[in-house]
Design a protein around this motif. Structure first.
Motif, PDB file in Angstrom:
ATOM      1  N   THR A   2       0.828  -1.370  -0.020  1.00 44.52           N
ATOM      2  CA  THR A   2       0.000   0.026  -0.002  1.00 44.52           C
ATOM      3  C   THR A   2       0.804   1.290   0.027  1.00 44.52           C
ATOM      4  O   THR A   2       1.986   0.997   0.128  1.00 44.52           O
ATOM      5  CB  THR A   2      -0.975  -0.005   1.294  1.00 44.52           C
ATOM      6  N   THR A   3       0.286   2.278  -0.266  1.00 46.61           N
ATOM      7  CA  THR A   3       0.863   3.655  -0.429  1.00 46.61           C
ATOM      8  C   THR A   3       0.760   4.469   0.319  1.00 46.61           C
ATOM      9  O   THR A   3      -0.246   4.812   1.092  1.00 46.61           O
ATOM     10  CB  THR A   3       0.477   4.094  -1.627  1.00 46.61           C
ATOM     11  N   TYR A   4       1.830   5.280   0.865  1.00 49.68           N
ATOM     12  CA  TYR A   4       1.826   6.509   1.675  1.00 49.68           C
ATOM     13  C   TYR A   4       1.847   7.527   1.073  1.00 49.68           C
ATOM     14  O   TYR A   4       2.823   7.713   0.103  1.00 49.68           O
ATOM     15  CB  TYR A   4       2.971   6.571   2.583  1.00 49.68           C
ATOM     16  N   ALA A   5       0.780   8.569   0.977  1.00 46.68           N
ATOM     17  CA  ALA A   5       0.868   9.670  -0.052  1.00 46.68           C
ATOM     18  C   ALA A   5       1.204  10.941   0.676  1.00 46.68           C
ATOM     19  O   ALA A   5       0.256  11.148   1.842  1.00 46.68           O
ATOM     20  CB  ALA A   5      -0.490   9.727  -0.804  1.00 46.68           C
ATOM     21  N   LEU A   6       1.912  11.876   0.347  1.00 48.50           N
ATOM     22  CA  LEU A   6       2.395  13.103   0.690  1.00 48.50           C
ATOM     23  C   LEU A   6       2.012  14.194   0.199  1.00 48.50           C
ATOM     24  O   LEU A   6       2.815  14.448  -0.959  1.00 48.50           O
ATOM     25  CB  LEU A   6       3.931  13.051   1.344  1.00 48.50           C
ATOM     26  N   ILE A   7       1.077  14.954   0.402  1.00 45.36           N
ATOM     27  CA  ILE A   7       0.823  16.190  -0.066  1.00 45.36           C
ATOM     28  C   ILE A   7       1.826  17.245   0.453  1.00 45.36           C
ATOM     29  O   ILE A   7       1.315  17.700   1.779  1.00 45.36           O
ATOM     30  CB  ILE A   7      -0.649  16.404  -0.058  1.00 45.36           C
ATOM     31  N   GLY A   8       2.496  18.159  -0.154  1.00 42.61           N
ATOM     32  CA  GLY A   8       3.412  18.944   0.172  1.00 42.61           C
ATOM     33  C   GLY A   8       4.820  18.485   0.622  1.00 42.61           C
ATOM     34  O   GLY A   8       5.454  18.597   1.563  1.00 42.61           O
ATOM     35  N   ALA A   9       5.343  17.626  -0.438  1.00 45.69           N
ATOM     36  CA  ALA A   9       6.658  17.110  -0.024  1.00 45.69           C
ATOM     37  C   ALA A   9       7.854  18.031  -0.185  1.00 45.69           C
ATOM     38  O   ALA A   9       7.869  18.915  -0.977  1.00 45.69           O
ATOM     39  CB  ALA A   9       6.942  15.879  -1.282  1.00 45.69           C
ATOM     40  N   GLY A  10       8.632  17.872   0.894  1.00 46.14           N
ATOM     41  CA  GLY A  10       9.590  18.880   0.874  1.00 46.14           C
ATOM     42  C   GLY A  10      11.013  18.116   1.227  1.00 46.14           C
ATOM     43  O   GLY A  10      10.675  17.005   2.073  1.00 46.14           O
ATOM     44  N   PRO A  11      12.209  18.768   1.511  1.00 50.62           N
ATOM     45  CA  PRO A  11      13.404  18.047   1.940  1.00 50.62           C
ATOM     46  C   PRO A  11      13.532  17.827   3.621  1.00 50.62           C
ATOM     47  O   PRO A  11      14.423  17.284   3.984  1.00 50.62           O
ATOM     48  CB  PRO A  11      14.470  18.911   1.452  1.00 50.62           C
ATOM     49  N   GLY A  12      12.417  18.547   4.262  1.00 53.12           N
ATOM     50  CA  GLY A  12      12.657  18.461   5.836  1.00 53.12           C
ATOM     51  C   GLY A  12      11.820  17.417   6.301  1.00 53.12           C
ATOM     52  O   GLY A  12      11.951  16.156   6.303  1.00 53.12           O
ATOM     53  N   LEU A  13      10.712  18.005   6.720  1.00 58.02           N
ATOM     54  CA  LEU A  13       9.675  16.992   7.676  1.00 58.02           C
ATOM     55  C   LEU A  13       8.991  15.823   6.493  1.00 58.02           C
ATOM     56  O   LEU A  13       9.210  14.884   6.667  1.00 58.02           O
ATOM     57  CB  LEU A  13       8.483  17.816   8.188  1.00 58.02           C
TER      58      LEU A  13
END
Length: 221
Positions: A2-13
């Motif tokens: 299954t997938t973890y979807a991240l909206i707002g991908a960035g190099p920190g959190l």
């Protein structure tokens, strides 16, 4: 898988949380406006043997957000975990007495229309799985209005209300909604608010399902 979807991908959190969920066996879908930026983040995750793909979308454009989430599920597997944590724009943060009604259009689209669009895109897949987690990340103005940043205070409060209603409405379907409040800035040297520590908090919210609202650290007096 299954997938973890991240909206707002960035190099920190964003990267730290993607790495944490990827290490737990999820494929990772990174969603951001900048495709070159996404390529760099995916390359970092792939060096850790995490399956990751980038999908370009703007949270202010509902159609592009739905398309990106649908494409992520098709390419990587159904979305089991959705994290909504894009960084607000600086122009959302006018003082309250300088804020006009049109000034709220973009913040509300960002913090209300965007989350509703994203949740509606992934809910059918979560229901088919019989489980899912919706994670919302906000600053302290979501729970303590700040007259210096009226746009985010108003929009984050609305997002908080929506997420809290989801928590109650979806619990019978084994779909958990949770919110993490980060009172201060995210700092690599912080005991409570470094990217890696916050990533663990978000992963725990997914696995432990202990209530709706969590604080990275106490609100300042």
């Amino acid at each position: 898988m299954t997938t973890y979807a991240l909206i707002g991908a960035g190099p920190g959190l964003g990267l730290a949380t993607a790495r944490r969920f990827g290490a737990a066996g999820h494929s990772v879908a990174l969603i951001s406006r900048n495709s070159e930026h996404l390529d760099q983040l995916c390359a970092e995750l792939e060096r850790d043997n995490i399956t990751a793909r980038g999908f370009t979308a703007d949270v202010l454009d509902a159609a592009s957000l739905t398309t990106a989430l649908d494409a992520a599920a098709s390419a990587l597997g159904p979305v089991e975990v959705l994290q909504y944590s894009p960084v607000p724009r600086a122009d959302f943060m006018k003082p309250v007495l300088d804020t006009t009604a049109p000034d709220l259009d973009a913040p509300l689209a960002f913090s209300v229309t965007g989350p509703i669009t994203a949740v509606n895109a992934v809910l059918p897949g979560m229901r088919a799985l019989g489980r899912g987690t919706l994670l919302f990340v906000n600053g302290s103005s979501a729970v303590r209005p700040n007259p210096r940043v009226a746009g985010t205070s108003i929009a984050f409060a609305a997002e908080s209300a929506y997420a809290a209603m989801l928590h109650d409405a979806l619990a019978p379907e084994n779909i958990h909604a949770a919110q993490l409040i980060i009172p201060g800035g995210i700092r690599p040297d912080s005991e409570h608010s470094s990217p890696d520590v916050l990533a663990e908090r978000l992963y725990a919210a997914h696995t432990e399902r202990d209530g709706f609202r969590h604080y990275a650290e106490p609100l300042p007096e």
